[in-house]
Design an enzyme around this catalytic site. Structure first.
Site, short mmCIF file in Angstrom:
data_model
loop_
_atom_site.label_atom_id
_atom_site.label_comp_id
_atom_site.label_asym_id
_atom_site.label_seq_id
_atom_site.Cartn_x
_atom_site.Cartn_y
_atom_site.Cartn_z
N GLU A 1 39.34 34.71 34.77
CA GLU A 1 38.36 33.70 34.29
C GLU A 1 36.97 33.99 34.88
OE1 GLU A 1 39.31 29.87 33.24
OE2 GLU A 1 41.45 30.23 33.04
N SER B 1 35.57 42.08 31.88
CA SER B 1 34.35 41.30 32.09
C SER B 1 33.44 41.34 30.86
CB SER B 1 33.57 41.86 33.30
OG SER B 1 34.38 41.84 34.46
#
Ligand SMILES: Cc1cc2nc3c(=O)[nH]c(=O)nc-3n(C[C@H](O)[C@H](O)[C@H](O)COP(=O)(O)OP(=O)(O)OC[C@H]3O[C@@H](n4cnc5c(N)ncnc54)[C@H](O)[C@@H]3O)c2cc1C
Length: 383
Positions: free
Chosen positions: A363, A132
């Protein structure tokens, strides 16, 4: 926003639907068990123009707008998420980045290969220590006296990793944080570039997911995509549209769940009637149907914004967050409709659930998208 498809959009959807029914869906379970889709599918996707959607024809693209792109990804996702993901990465993240940020030479070299399926691309951002928190990546690219760059470091979880001919690699060339990152188009056959397939994935087993390692991989300055220090902009631009493609794939999974569950509910009898006659089974089916419709409309909204030149980054987060959670919910509900039979892999819904599960992770995880949406609403960065 016009919800009526144009003739071209309806035609491309029909083409993708019949291709999926004929060449993908019948093989998806076997590819999943073999941990590899049939690689020949890439050339067929290229021939149909599905690897060049939205790209200019002069570089081998097949034109089309982003709604057409979503329609194709929904169909491919309905057939096999592993195939959908190959397209989303090679076209959506790599070829589109070359088109948006590349020099004329880079476009002429890579785009005809990528759009025809002669070459495949992978997008190498994630590292073992930075998922992240991608802006803190540590793979380094050092400028040498002859102008070449030398890359050292490693990436993980890279879709298409062992199959790709070119990797879009994000490496640190300067200061800590997102301003010190540069993007490079790195041919995967260069000395010092090694790839190791990751096995044992819960889902998307037909995809080649890999660890990449760079040990002094030398590339000329002509391999740099975009300006020095602007690599994070390249990555974020790719992912903003990429999230729409994940969302479109999730609509496809949820639709596959709905179609399988409705069919099964009409065939399976308990208490002397088809289980579709039981109201609580209908509740499960209705829940999936609502998720399909809502996820599709949110996804189409992103495509509409892109095609009309409107801002779309937050819309893309909203669609990806909702559609990925919806796909997991839909697959879970479909499995419930199948009862115990849903738990064995003779039936497709177990695979739908396994494949859907990663959608809330890659994503941008669901938490990261909640933070992005929260930031857009409040102006406060809560990362
Ligand atoms: C099958 C697969 C394919 C992939 N393909 C690619 C690819 O092609 N290219 C590529 O570059 N990457 C790829 N990825 C990597 C993927 O994008 C990362 O897994 C994802 O970004 C999450 O990073 P992480 O796994 O390191 O989790 P972490 O970042 O370690 O997160 C772990 C948990 O902490 C939470 N968390 C983290 N930070 C915060 C915060 N600030 N606030 C609240 N919660 C937080 C997350 O939401 C998550 O729940 C792929 C991953 C998988 C599984």
């Amino acid at each position: 926003m016009d919800l009526e498809l144009s003739e071209e959009q309806a035609a491309v959807r029909e083409l993708a639907a019949s291709f999926t029914d004929r060449e993908i869906a019948p093989h998806a379970a076997a590819w999943d068990r073999a941990e590899s889709v049939d690689r020949a599918i890439i050339g067929r996707l290229g021939k149909l123009g599905f690897l060049g959607l939205t790209l200019p024809e002069e570089y081998g693209g097949s034109g089309g707008d982003h709604l057409a792109y979503c329609l194709v990804l929904e169909e491919l996702g309905r057939g096999d998420s592993a195939v959908r993901g190959i397209v989303s990465v090679s076209l959506g993240l790599v070829a589109k980045s070359v088109n948006a940020f590349g020099t004329e030479e880079q476009k002429r070299h890579w785009l005809p290969r990528l759009t025809s399926g002669e070459a495949l691309g992978c997008f190498a951002l994630t590292e073992p220590g930075t998922g992240s928190d991608a802006a803190n990546l540590t793979t380094r690219a050092v400028r040498e006296s002859d102008g070449h760059w030398s890359l050292s470091g490693g990436k993980t979880f890279i879709t298409n990793g062992t199959w790709a001919d070119v990797a879009l690699v994000f490496a640190r060339t300067g200061e800590p944080g997102h301003r010190g990152i540069t993007a490079f188009l790195v041919p995967t056959d260069l000395p010092g570039f090694t790839r190791t397939e990751i096995h044992g994935k819960l889902g998307l087993r037909g995809q080649a997911t890999a660890e990449l390692s760079f040990d002094g991989v030398r590339v000329p300055d002509g391999a740099r995509l975009g300006e020095v220090g602007k690599g994070f902009t390249v990555a974020m631009a790719a992912l903003a549209k990429g999230r729409m493609s994940v969302a479109a794939g999730c609509v496809g999974i949820a639709r596959a769940c709905l179609e399988a569950a409705v069919r099964y509910a009409g065939e399976r009898e308990q208490f002397g009637v088809p289980i579709a006659s039981h109201q609580l089974v209908q509740q499960l089916l209705a829940g999936i149907a609502v998720d399909v419709e809502a996820a599709r409309l949110l996804t189409w909204k992103v495509a509409d914004h892109i095609d009309r030149g409107l801002p779309f980054a937050t819309e893309s987060s909203v669609a990806k967050l909702f559609a990925s959670e919806a796909a997991v919910r839909a697959a879970n509900n479909a499995l419930q409709v199948f009862g115990g039979y849903g738990f064995i892999d003779e039936y497709p819904v177990g695979k739908y659930l396994r494949d859907a599960r990663v959608m809330t992770l890659y994503e941008g995880t669901s938490q990261i998208h909640q933070l992005l949406i929260g930031r857009a609403l409040t102006g406060v960065n809560a990362f």
